[in-house]
Design an enzyme around this catalytic site. Structure first.
Site, PDB file in Angstrom:
ATOM      1  N   SER A 233      -3.005  -7.469   3.411  1.00 25.16           N
ATOM      2  CA  SER A 233      -3.229  -7.248   4.846  1.00 25.16           C
ATOM      3  C   SER A 233      -3.656  -8.559   5.506  1.00 25.16           C
ATOM      4  CB  SER A 233      -4.329  -6.198   5.063  1.00 25.16           C
ATOM      5  OG  SER A 233      -3.937  -4.969   4.514  1.00 25.16           O
TER       6      SER A 233
ATOM      7  N   LYS B 222     -15.475  -7.519   5.315  1.00 26.45           N
ATOM      8  CA  LYS B 222     -14.290  -7.932   6.078  1.00 26.45           C
ATOM      9  C   LYS B 222     -14.399  -7.446   7.521  1.00 26.45           C
ATOM     10  CE  LYS B 222     -11.189  -7.191   2.095  1.00 26.45           C
ATOM     11  NZ  LYS B 222     -10.153  -6.273   1.591  1.00 26.45           N
TER      12      LYS B 222
ATOM     13  N   ARG C 246      -1.962  -6.722  -7.843  1.00 32.28           N
ATOM     14  CA  ARG C 246      -0.778  -7.533  -7.527  1.00 32.28           C
ATOM     15  C   ARG C 246      -0.573  -8.647  -8.534  1.00 32.28           C
ATOM     16  NH1 ARG C 246      -3.140  -8.252  -1.629  1.00 32.28           N
ATOM     17  NH2 ARG C 246      -4.909  -8.386  -3.042  1.00 32.28           N
TER      18      ARG C 246
ATOM     19  N   HIS D 130       0.844  -1.211   0.000  1.00 37.13           N
ATOM     20  CA  HIS D 130       0.000   0.000   0.000  1.00 37.13           C
ATOM     21  C   HIS D 130       0.879   1.260   0.000  1.00 37.13           C
ATOM     22  CE1 HIS D 130      -3.144  -2.506   2.404  1.00 37.13           C
ATOM     23  NE2 HIS D 130      -3.643  -2.315   1.197  1.00 37.13           N
TER      24      HIS D 130
END
Ligand code: PNS
Length: 165
Positions: free
Chosen positions: A132, A45, A94, A21
């Site tokens: 994360s 989440k 990614r 990030h």
């Protein structure tokens, strides 16, 4: 404010901010006059860090970048953008696994407001496996994550799991 002052937003849940990030924040901040980092709650989440903790960690990690503004809001990202004269949403990809999700989000946002463009930053290879969620999981099982997150995040995670906070 100068006429062509360009604002962009990089929004996410940042639970917690990772080196991936941070790299995107640094790169995007060089391209835009102002980069807003939007700290949001993703309803899908459950977060480990509280909202204030997530914001404070980002503040600490980005304190040397002077065109960053950390913000939060409820509701749609595109609505916030319109109200705040932001015409660019930054996202990172990614791998091909992210592509479908990111394209779906970009196109939904485009449908909601065609004036707002999504710009996708390819994550650097050295950060391409970091998320994360994986950082939290590896850490919870005693794995080494020091190279994956800013040092302040590592410290905060250590305190949390030792029950100091
Ligand atoms: O870090 P994340 O969880 O990938 O971030 C996703 C986030 C928070 C940026 C996304 O869920 C979002 O933009 N939420 C705001 C509400 C919204 O605009 N939803 C429509 C997106 S298609």
């Amino acid at each position: 404010m100068k006429k062509n002052y360009r604002k962009a937003i990089f929004a996410g849940s940042f639970d917690p901010i990772t080196n991936g990030h941070l790299d995107i924040i640094i790169r995007a901040s060089k391209i835009f006059d102002e980069l807003q980092v939007g700290v949001l709650s993703n309803p899908n989440k459950k977060s480990l860090f509280t909202f204030d903790e997530r914001v404070n960690l980002i503040k600490e990690c980005t304190k040397s970048i002077n065109n960053i503004k950390i913000v939060s809001f409820d509701g749609l990202l595109v609505s916030y953008c319109k109200e705040n004269n932001i015409d660019t949403v930054i996202r990172g990809i990614r791998s091909s696994l992210d592509t479908e999700y990111e394209l779906q989000m970009a196109n939904m946002n485009r449908k909601l407001n065609p004036d707002i463009e999504t710009i996708i930053f390819p994550t650097k290879p050295e950060y391409s496996f970091i998320s994360s969620s994986s950082v939290k999981e590896v850490f919870a099982f005693g794995g080494e994550i020091r190279d994956l997150v800013p040092s302040i995040v590592f410290e905060k995670l250590s305190k949390k799991t030792k029950g100091c906070e």
